[in-house]
Design a protein around this motif. Structure first.
Motif, PDB file in Angstrom:
ATOM      1  N   ASP A 128       0.656  -1.035  -0.060  1.00  0.00           N
ATOM      2  CA  ASP A 128      -0.102  -0.039  -0.293  1.00  0.00           C
ATOM      3  C   ASP A 128       0.750   1.126  -0.120  1.00  0.00           C
ATOM      4  N   ILE A 129       1.273   1.728  -1.155  1.00  0.00           N
ATOM      5  CA  ILE A 129       1.878   2.742  -1.457  1.00  0.00           C
ATOM      6  C   ILE A 129       1.250   4.324  -1.234  1.00  0.00           C
ATOM      7  N   GLN A 130       1.608   5.732  -1.045  1.00  0.00           N
ATOM      8  CA  GLN A 130       0.640   6.833  -2.314  1.00  0.00           C
ATOM      9  C   GLN A 130       1.753   7.607  -2.349  1.00  0.00           C
ATOM     10  N   VAL A 131       2.479   8.194  -3.103  1.00  0.00           N
ATOM     11  CA  VAL A 131       3.243   8.509  -4.131  1.00  0.00           C
ATOM     12  C   VAL A 131       3.253  10.475  -4.069  1.00  0.00           C
ATOM     13  N   GLU A 132       3.108  11.383  -3.218  1.00  0.00           N
ATOM     14  CA  GLU A 132       3.084  12.922  -3.390  1.00  0.00           C
ATOM     15  C   GLU A 132       4.301  13.140  -4.243  1.00  0.00           C
ATOM     16  N   TYR A 133       3.816  13.867  -5.131  1.00  0.00           N
ATOM     17  CA  TYR A 133       4.732  15.333  -5.833  1.00  0.00           C
ATOM     18  C   TYR A 133       4.525  16.303  -5.345  1.00  0.00           C
ATOM     19  N   PHE A 134       5.558  17.527  -5.185  1.00  0.00           N
ATOM     20  CA  PHE A 134       4.951  18.408  -5.279  1.00  0.00           C
ATOM     21  C   PHE A 134       6.269  19.373  -6.602  1.00  0.00           C
ATOM     22  N   PRO A 135       5.364  20.350  -7.390  1.00  0.00           N
ATOM     23  CA  PRO A 135       5.640  20.417  -8.428  1.00  0.00           C
ATOM     24  C   PRO A 135       6.781  21.974  -7.911  1.00  0.00           C
ATOM     25  N   GLU A 136       7.852  22.008  -8.685  1.00  0.00           N
ATOM     26  CA  GLU A 136       8.787  23.284  -8.663  1.00  0.00           C
ATOM     27  C   GLU A 136       9.678  23.028  -6.481  1.00  0.00           C
ATOM     28  N   GLN A 137       9.413  22.151  -5.967  1.00  0.00           N
ATOM     29  CA  GLN A 137       9.882  22.477  -4.725  1.00  0.00           C
ATOM     30  C   GLN A 137      11.430  21.562  -4.644  1.00  0.00           C
ATOM     31  N   VAL A 138      12.126  21.780  -3.698  1.00  0.00           N
ATOM     32  CA  VAL A 138      13.553  21.231  -3.601  1.00  0.00           C
ATOM     33  C   VAL A 138      13.697  20.407  -3.124  1.00  0.00           C
ATOM     34  N   HIS A 139      14.761  19.238  -2.665  1.00  0.00           N
ATOM     35  CA  HIS A 139      15.153  18.653  -2.033  1.00  0.00           C
ATOM     36  C   HIS A 139      15.287  19.328  -0.557  1.00  0.00           C
ATOM     37  N   GLY A 140      13.950  18.598   0.512  1.00  0.00           N
ATOM     38  CA  GLY A 140      13.846  18.855   1.716  1.00  0.00           C
ATOM     39  C   GLY A 140      13.762  19.951   1.815  1.00  0.00           C
ATOM     40  N   PHE A 141      12.676  20.272   1.046  1.00  0.00           N
ATOM     41  CA  PHE A 141      11.450  21.175   0.936  1.00  0.00           C
ATOM     42  C   PHE A 141      10.124  21.547   1.986  1.00  0.00           C
ATOM     43  N   GLY A 142      10.133  20.125   3.062  1.00  0.00           N
ATOM     44  CA  GLY A 142       9.092  20.215   3.928  1.00  0.00           C
ATOM     45  C   GLY A 142       9.231  20.816   5.681  1.00  0.00           C
ATOM     46  N   MET A 156      11.002  23.608   4.770  1.00  0.00           N
ATOM     47  CA  MET A 156      11.089  25.164   5.119  1.00  0.00           C
ATOM     48  C   MET A 156       9.597  25.336   5.185  1.00  0.00           C
ATOM     49  N   PRO A 157       9.795  26.460   6.361  1.00  0.00           N
ATOM     50  CA  PRO A 157       8.195  26.644   6.711  1.00  0.00           C
ATOM     51  C   PRO A 157       7.772  27.557   5.213  1.00  0.00           C
ATOM     52  N   GLY A 158       6.188  27.480   4.173  1.00  0.00           N
ATOM     53  CA  GLY A 158       6.288  27.358   3.786  1.00  0.00           C
ATOM     54  C   GLY A 158       4.513  27.117   3.697  1.00  0.00           C
ATOM     55  N   PRO A 159       3.915  27.722   2.335  1.00  0.00           N
ATOM     56  CA  PRO A 159       2.361  26.774   2.108  1.00  0.00           C
ATOM     57  C   PRO A 159       2.841  24.892   1.576  1.00  0.00           C
ATOM     58  N   GLU A 160       4.120  25.466   0.759  1.00  0.00           N
ATOM     59  CA  GLU A 160       3.930  23.660   0.405  1.00  0.00           C
ATOM     60  C   GLU A 160       4.195  22.960   1.940  1.00  0.00           C
ATOM     61  N   SER A 161       5.555  23.147   2.515  1.00  0.00           N
ATOM     62  CA  SER A 161       5.438  22.703   3.519  1.00  0.00           C
ATOM     63  C   SER A 161       4.789  22.593   3.652  1.00  0.00           C
ATOM     64  N   ASP A 162       3.191  22.994   4.920  1.00  0.00           N
ATOM     65  CA  ASP A 162       2.495  23.310   5.175  1.00  0.00           C
ATOM     66  C   ASP A 162       1.622  22.258   4.011  1.00  0.00           C
ATOM     67  N   ARG A 163       1.341  22.328   3.563  1.00  0.00           N
ATOM     68  CA  ARG A 163       0.609  21.261   2.234  1.00  0.00           C
ATOM     69  C   ARG A 163       1.214  19.656   2.447  1.00  0.00           C
TER      70      ARG A 163
END
Length: 285
Positions: free
Chosen positions: A242-256, A258-265
């Motif tokens: 059971d696997i779920q892969v979520e891709y984040f457009p235009e995000q770099v290594h370690g973005f989670g 880095m506080p901001g909207p994409e990290s929050d998402r």
């Protein structure tokens, strides 16, 4: 039984403990402790750093947010290359998983609801430990107080993970000499890169555990080529996982972290995934 409501917002207390000591060196854990009635589910955080660098503070942004939603997070230090080559880090994560289960009650946590999160090379280390929790090489560190616990986890969250270290080594040889050298320092040779390799394990058809897995990956990651999570997704599904892969457009290594909207998402997706896994395992969510 642990309960988990990902929408809650709790105060978090942070404290440091020694979790391992071999008489020559000691290793620390940072506990992010939600304040509430509990018992809470628990999560072991395995930091990245190309197996050679980094420490338990690396994922603090995500760890604090997850703890505030009602998860006891244990972020651990462990042995690093070049002084400690493969499989030292996997041994340490196996040990830390058992330690967390054995001591869960001290943190108002449920040992039956322990998952793992690994970032970058930490994603590789966590996945190997989760797939092979009873491998005698990985379970080699004795922990008497955890005699009733093993290193299985309820789920894995892998953030920008190096799930095929051999493919990443070949990629790094062309694009990043420092990363290539770091791979050599940890694995020592290419045979080990292929043996201790979650992707190759699946392709070889080895009998391993496949905990529910979430992969979080930015599409502008110049550290992990997208072919790695894409191939792992296919291989894991083919093996029945059971696997779920979520891709984040235009995000770099370690973005989670880095506080901001994409990290929050990303953190929101991780919370929802953990809630789903705990519900499937029978824990109220």
């Amino acid at each position: 039984m642990a309960t988990y409501n990902p929408a809650q917002k709790l105060a978090v207390q942070v404290h440091e403990l020694e979790y391992r000591n071999d008489s020559k060196e000691s290793w620390m854990v940072t506990i992010f402790q939600p304040q509430g009635s509990g018992p809470f589910p628990a999560l072991l955080d395995v930091h990245g750093g190309a197996w050679n660098r980094g420490d338990r503070s690396a994922d603090e942004v995500m760890n604090r947010a997850l703890a505030a939603s009602g998860i006891v997070v244990a972020a651990v230090d462990f042995r690093l290359a070049p002084a400690h080559p493969y499989p030292a880090q996997v041994q340490d994560v196996n040990f830390a998983t058992r330690w967390l289960k054995a001591h869960a009650a001290e943190f108002n946590a449920d040992p039956a609801a322990v998952g793992g999160m690994g970032c970058s090379s930490g994603g590789h280390t966590l996945m190997l430990s989760a797939m092979r929790p009873s491998d005698p090489r990985y379970a080699a560190l004795d922990l008497p107080e955890a005699s009733g616990h093993d290193a299985t986890v309820a789920y894995t969250v892998c953030c920008w993970p190096v799930l095929d270290p051999y493919a990443r080594y070949l990629y790094a040889q062309e694009s990043n000499e420092r990363l290539a050298s770091s791979s050599e320092a940890y694995f020592l040779d290419q045979d080990a890169m292929k043996e201790g390799n979650p992707q190759h394990i699946l392709e070889r058809g080895e009998s391993v555990l496949l905990p529910p897995t979430l992969i979080v990956q930015g599409t502008k990651d110049d550290n992990v080529p997208l072919s790695i999570p894409q191939r792992f997704d296919t291989a894991f599904r083919t093996a029945g996982g059971d696997i779920q892969v979520e891709y984040f457009p235009e995000q770099v290594h370690g973005f989670g972290n880095m506080p901001g909207p994409e990290s929050d998402r990303a953190i929101g997706l991780i919370k929802a995934f953990i809630a789903r896994c705990l519900a499937l395992a029978g824990a109220p969510a």
